[in-house]
Structure formats: structure tokens, C-alpha cells
Write an enzyme that holds these catalytic residues in place. Structure first.
Site, PDB file in Angstrom:
ATOM      1  N   LYS A  39      21.514 -34.354 -34.754  1.00 38.66           N
ATOM      2  CA  LYS A  39      22.045 -34.715 -33.439  1.00 38.66           C
ATOM      3  C   LYS A  39      21.400 -35.988 -32.899  1.00 38.66           C
ATOM      4  CE  LYS A  39      22.727 -32.560 -28.925  1.00 38.66           C
ATOM      5  NZ  LYS A  39      22.531 -31.327 -28.164  1.00 38.66           N
ATOM      6  N   HIS A 111      26.544 -21.055 -32.615  1.00 32.85           N
ATOM      7  CA  HIS A 111      25.407 -21.683 -31.931  1.00 32.85           C
ATOM      8  C   HIS A 111      24.505 -20.649 -31.250  1.00 32.85           C
ATOM      9  CE1 HIS A 111      23.414 -25.329 -30.671  1.00 32.85           C
ATOM     10  NE2 HIS A 111      23.302 -24.831 -29.457  1.00 32.85           N
TER      11      HIS A 111
END
Length: 176
Positions: A39, A111
Site C-alpha cells: 500500500k 480485510h
């Protein structure tokens, strides 16, 4: 799908990190994953437990038997032999969730396993009476976070954590 979900649960990796793994990123001998371009555009090494290492090895053998000539270098493949996409993961996860009858209330997402990983790690450290504050930088690094506030997001609001911290504080005479 079972191995992929197990990896998500046992490693705290992001969904995109798991589907982005190439065969060369998974060191089955040493039990280490190379997570590339996360990320925050960084690479990191993520060690995995020996049980996860064994599960990944079994998956790789089954994958290679089903697809002896790989179409690409992806570690996790779709039923067609291509890299499993984020959508493929979401759809497969939804199917597994239905089979497990986890569709009551708020649906579990891949997630959410990352959150559970972080909370479980912190809970174990509290139970082991470890210096949690000193270990938080390790958890942040493992999860690929740039700052501790990113990690704190995963740890807020857990009744389990609050109960463990309160119990520890009582045992320590008020010092947590």
C-alpha cells in the site's frame, strides 16, 4: 481458497498483497514471503508459522499438479489457471462465508481477518505479560504500516482487548 483464507488469517496480509504474490515471492523452504509494492510502495519480508508454511507447500503441489505449465507467475491461481483477481477472491470468500453460515449480521470481509490478526497478536502479548508498548513497533512493521497510528486503527474497540488489559491492570496493581 482454504489456503488463501488461512494465509490471510494467520499473517495479517492485505487481500491485494496475497493475490499479488508470485511464486518467487513465497520461500517454502524458510517460511518467508516477499510482499512487493505494498500500500505504501514498499517491499517487506513476512515470516509465516510452520503450519502456514506446510499449507502453502501443499497448495503449491496441488496447484502445480493441476496446472503443470503456468500461464503466469502468480502463486494463487483461479480455476482457469490465471492469477486470482481481487474480484475472484471476494467472490470465493463470499461462497465460503455462505457455506460456513457466516452471513448473519454484518458480512465478514477478507480485510476483517487482518483486524483479527492484529487483535489476536496483541491479546497474546498481554496474556504473556509482555511489554506490549515495546512490541507495537514490531507489529506495525509486520503489518507494513508507516506509523503506529495506522496500527492503532486495527486495535481500537475490541472488547476482548479491553478485558485482557483490565485483567492485567488489576493483576499488576493498576499498571498496564
Amino acid at each position: 481458497m482454504a489456503t488463501l483464507i488461512g494465509l490471510l488469517a494467520s499473517s495479517g496480509l492485505r487481500s491485494g498483497e496475497v493475490v499479488g504474490l508470485d511464486r518467487s515471492d513465497v520461500d517454502l523452504t524458510n517460511g518467508v514471503l516477499l510482499v512487493r509494492k505494498t500500500k505504501f510502495r514498499k517491499d517487506r519480508l513476512v515470516p509465516v508459522h510452520t503450519t502456514t508454511q506446510c499449507a502453502l507447500g501443499c497448495y503449491a503441489r496441488e496447484r502445480d499438479a493441476a496446472f503443470p505449465i503456468p500461464k503466469d507467475q502468480a502463486f494463487f491461481l483461479s480455476s482457469r489457471g490465471n492469477r486470482l483477481s481481487a474480484t475472484g477472491l471476494q467472490n470465493g470468500f463470499a461462497e465460503v462465508r455462505k457455506l460456513a453460515d457466516f452471513d448473519g449480521g454484518k458480512p465478514l470481509r477478507p480485510h476483517d481477518l487482518r483486524h483479527r490478526f492484529a487483535v489476536t497478536r496483541l491479546s497474546l502479548w498481554h496474556q504473556q505479560r509482555a511489554d506490549v508498548q515495546a512490541l507495537l513497533p514490531l507489529l506495525a512493521t509486520y503489518l507494513g504500516h508507516v506509523s503506529y497510528s495506522d496500527t492503532a486503527y486495527y486495535l481500537t474497540g475490541s472488547a476482548e482487548l479491553l478485558a485482557i488489559a483490565a485483567e492485567r491492570a488489576a493483576l499488576d496493581g493498576g499498571a498496564a
